[in-house]
Design an enzyme around this catalytic site. Structure first.
Site, PDB file in Angstrom:
ATOM      1  N   TYR A 155       0.938  -1.202   0.028  1.00 46.84           N
ATOM      2  CA  TYR A 155       0.037   0.036  -0.022  1.00 46.84           C
ATOM      3  C   TYR A 155       0.797   1.442   0.080  1.00 46.84           C
ATOM      4  O   TYR A 155       0.421   2.180  -0.824  1.00 46.84           O
ATOM      5  CB  TYR A 155      -0.809  -0.010   1.070  1.00 46.84           C
ATOM      6  CG  TYR A 155      -1.957   0.788   1.235  1.00 46.84           C
ATOM      7  CD1 TYR A 155      -3.002   1.197   0.757  1.00 46.84           C
ATOM      8  CD2 TYR A 155      -1.540   2.236   2.293  1.00 46.84           C
ATOM      9  CE1 TYR A 155      -3.945   2.138   0.799  1.00 46.84           C
ATOM     10  CE2 TYR A 155      -2.678   3.171   2.527  1.00 46.84           C
ATOM     11  CZ  TYR A 155      -3.781   3.156   1.714  1.00 46.84           C
ATOM     12  OH  TYR A 155      -4.459   4.216   1.820  1.00 46.84           O
ATOM     13  N   LYS A 159       1.146   4.166  -2.732  1.00 51.43           N
ATOM     14  CA  LYS A 159       0.558   5.501  -2.323  1.00 51.43           C
ATOM     15  C   LYS A 159       1.826   6.577  -2.843  1.00 51.43           C
ATOM     16  O   LYS A 159       1.695   7.615  -3.265  1.00 51.43           O
ATOM     17  CB  LYS A 159       0.268   5.700  -1.070  1.00 51.43           C
ATOM     18  CG  LYS A 159      -1.112   5.008  -0.815  1.00 51.43           C
ATOM     19  CD  LYS A 159      -2.290   5.502  -1.619  1.00 51.43           C
ATOM     20  CE  LYS A 159      -3.520   4.966  -1.111  1.00 51.43           C
ATOM     21  NZ  LYS A 159      -4.606   5.604  -2.333  1.00 51.43           N
TER      22      LYS A 159
HETATM   23  P1  NAP Z   1     -13.257   2.661   1.611  1.00 48.56           P
HETATM   24  O1  NAP Z   1     -14.400   2.980   2.373  1.00 48.56           O
HETATM   25  O2  NAP Z   1     -12.858   1.184   1.449  1.00 48.56           O
HETATM   26  O3  NAP Z   1     -13.839   2.932  -0.261  1.00 48.56           O
HETATM   27  C1  NAP Z   1     -12.676   2.342  -1.180  1.00 48.56           C
HETATM   28  C2  NAP Z   1     -13.670   2.738  -2.326  1.00 48.56           C
HETATM   29  O4  NAP Z   1     -12.878   2.222  -3.545  1.00 48.56           O
HETATM   30  C3  NAP Z   1     -14.944   2.088  -2.539  1.00 48.56           C
HETATM   31  O5  NAP Z   1     -15.996   2.897  -3.137  1.00 48.56           O
HETATM   32  C4  NAP Z   1     -14.562   1.010  -3.414  1.00 48.56           C
HETATM   33  O6  NAP Z   1     -15.837   0.587  -4.001  1.00 48.56           O
HETATM   34  C5  NAP Z   1     -13.718   1.655  -4.221  1.00 48.56           C
HETATM   35  N1  NAP Z   1     -12.771   0.357  -4.872  1.00 48.56           N
HETATM   36  C6  NAP Z   1     -11.898  -0.444  -4.297  1.00 48.56           C
HETATM   37  N2  NAP Z   1     -11.549  -1.314  -5.123  1.00 48.56           N
HETATM   38  C7  NAP Z   1     -11.941  -0.770  -6.433  1.00 48.56           C
HETATM   39  C8  NAP Z   1     -11.706  -1.304  -7.649  1.00 48.56           C
HETATM   40  N3  NAP Z   1     -10.806  -2.423  -7.973  1.00 48.56           N
HETATM   41  N4  NAP Z   1     -12.306  -0.760  -8.704  1.00 48.56           N
HETATM   42  C9  NAP Z   1     -13.221   0.286  -8.632  1.00 48.56           C
HETATM   43  N5  NAP Z   1     -13.249   0.746  -7.129  1.00 48.56           N
HETATM   44  C10 NAP Z   1     -12.845   0.286  -6.214  1.00 48.56           C
HETATM   45  O7  NAP Z   1     -12.056   3.174   1.467  1.00 48.56           O
HETATM   46  P2  NAP Z   1     -11.778   5.148   1.899  1.00 48.56           P
HETATM   47  O8  NAP Z   1     -11.285   4.977   3.558  1.00 48.56           O
HETATM   48  O9  NAP Z   1     -13.077   5.895   1.490  1.00 48.56           O
HETATM   49  O10 NAP Z   1     -10.463   5.356   1.151  1.00 48.56           O
HETATM   50  C11 NAP Z   1     -10.584   5.783  -0.217  1.00 48.56           C
HETATM   51  C12 NAP Z   1      -9.032   6.310  -0.790  1.00 48.56           C
HETATM   52  O11 NAP Z   1      -8.634   7.146   0.404  1.00 48.56           O
HETATM   53  C13 NAP Z   1      -8.556   5.025  -0.820  1.00 48.56           C
HETATM   54  O12 NAP Z   1      -7.531   5.434  -2.008  1.00 48.56           O
HETATM   55  C14 NAP Z   1      -7.591   5.089   0.380  1.00 48.56           C
HETATM   56  O13 NAP Z   1      -6.279   4.432   0.036  1.00 48.56           O
HETATM   57  C15 NAP Z   1      -7.370   6.335   0.577  1.00 48.56           C
HETATM   58  N6  NAP Z   1      -7.075   6.648   2.008  1.00 48.56           N
HETATM   59  C16 NAP Z   1      -7.763   6.295   3.117  1.00 48.56           C
HETATM   60  C17 NAP Z   1      -7.522   6.782   4.590  1.00 48.56           C
HETATM   61  C18 NAP Z   1      -8.381   6.311   5.571  1.00 48.56           C
HETATM   62  O14 NAP Z   1      -7.872   6.413   6.837  1.00 48.56           O
HETATM   63  N7  NAP Z   1      -9.506   5.868   5.569  1.00 48.56           N
HETATM   64  C19 NAP Z   1      -6.189   7.209   4.691  1.00 48.56           C
HETATM   65  C20 NAP Z   1      -5.392   7.691   3.672  1.00 48.56           C
HETATM   66  C21 NAP Z   1      -5.681   7.528   2.375  1.00 48.56           C
HETATM   67  P3  NAP Z   1     -16.295  -0.889  -4.604  1.00 48.56           P
HETATM   68  O15 NAP Z   1     -15.793  -1.832  -3.751  1.00 48.56           O
HETATM   69  O16 NAP Z   1     -17.796  -0.665  -4.730  1.00 48.56           O
HETATM   70  O17 NAP Z   1     -15.585  -1.069  -5.803  1.00 48.56           O
END
Ligand code: NAP
Length: 248
Positions: A155, A159
């Site tokens: 990951y 990133k």
């Molecule tokens: P989340 O709740 O797990 O949501 C992830 C989203 O990505 C979902 O809408 C999922 O939809 C979609 N997704 C996953 N695999 C996919 C694929 N192969 N094709 C199309 N869509 C896909 O995660 P989140 O926390 O909102 O994270 C969103 C972004 O922020 C990510 O890039 C994550 O790495 C980043 N981020 C999050 C955090 C945190 O603390 N939460 C911190 C730093 C960065 P489907 O499953 O329906 O496809």
């Protein structure tokens, strides 16, 4: 301020969490938002909520781990809406394991979705954005891509790669008035962090100067700024939205 009327935005991973919040905020600013992910039912709920609030939304089933699906998503957006102004590469997954236990498929799955998927989307969006002499590419990276994290080699590599990709794209496209920036969230309350124990969350929170985990809306606000005309002189930057966890 930050109005996006007449703009078409594509947000990947818009079915929940940070992507859902970004889609809703972009729509609230006046953009037509194409919400993309793999789960159509959830996307439809997000789009319905946007429309109920008076915004414009469309949905698109797309798998960011599959290059053909990513290219088709960009092509369909262009066909249906005639333009693509704002691309938010937000879709992301984790397959956390310590290095010695990590399988090749854990590495490939995370790199394919989180990094190659973004590159493919950017490449497909580049021509139309260059032609229209206006574009915003916003990549959702992570604070751990800046500082490393045990158990997340795949990951973190994806990133950190996304940050490097952002800077190269910014340099290549600047002359065509297309900006590229990354947002690096800290620890945000979503499904991705829901599995963490209360103890782990408390340990994280102690390290965050602002004393709380972030919300998806905290990230959406940064994205709206970067998408706007007000950010027209901002490119190749990493906007940290982490409560002060890392001050780079
Ligand atoms: P989340 O709740 O797990 O949501 C992830 C989203 O990505 C979902 O809408 C999922 O939809 C979609 N997704 C996953 N695999 C996919 C694929 N192969 N094709 C199309 N869509 C896909 O995660 P989140 O926390 O909102 O994270 C969103 C972004 O922020 C990510 O890039 C994550 O790495 C980043 N981020 C999050 C955090 C945190 O603390 N939460 C911190 C730093 C960065 P489907 O499953 O329906 O496809």
């Amino acid at each position: 301020m930050f109005r996006l009327d007449g703009k078409v935005a594509l947000v990947t991973g818009a079915s929940q969490g940070i992507g859902e919040a970004i889609a809703k905020r972009l729509a609230a600013q006046g953009a037509t938002v194409v919400c993309a992910a793999r789960t159509l039912t959830k996307l439809q709920q997000v789009a319905d909520a946007i429309r109920e609030a008076g915004g414009k939304a469309d949905v698109l089933e797309a798998d960011l781990g599959d290059s053909a699906s990513v290219r088709a998503a960009i092509a369909t957006t262009l066909e249906r809406h005639g333009a693509l102004h704002i691309l938010v590469n937000n879709a992301g997954i984790t397959r956390d394991k310590l290095l010695i236990q990590m399988k090749e498929e854990d590495w490939d799955a995370v790199l394919d979705t989180n990094l190659k998927g973004a590159w493919t989307a950017i490449q497909a969006a580049t021509k139309p954005m260059m032609k229209q002499r206006w574009g915003r590419i916003i990549n959702i990276a992570s604070v751990v891509g800046q500082m490393g994290n045990p158990g997340q080699a795949n990951y973190v590599a994806a990133k950190a790669g996304l940050i490097g990709l952002t800077k190269s794209v910014a340099r290549e496209l600047a002359s065509r008035n297309v900006t590229a920036n990354a947002v690096t969230p800290g620890y945000i309350e979503t499904a991705m962090t829901a599995g963490l124990s209360a103890e782990v969350k408390a340990t994280f929170t102690q390290q965050i100067p602002l004393g709380r985990m972030g919300t998806p809306e905290d990230i959406a606000a940064a994205v709206v700024f970067l998408a706007s005309d007000e950010a027209s002189y901002v490119t190749g930057q990493v906007l940290s939205v982490n409560g002060g966890l890392l001050m780079a």
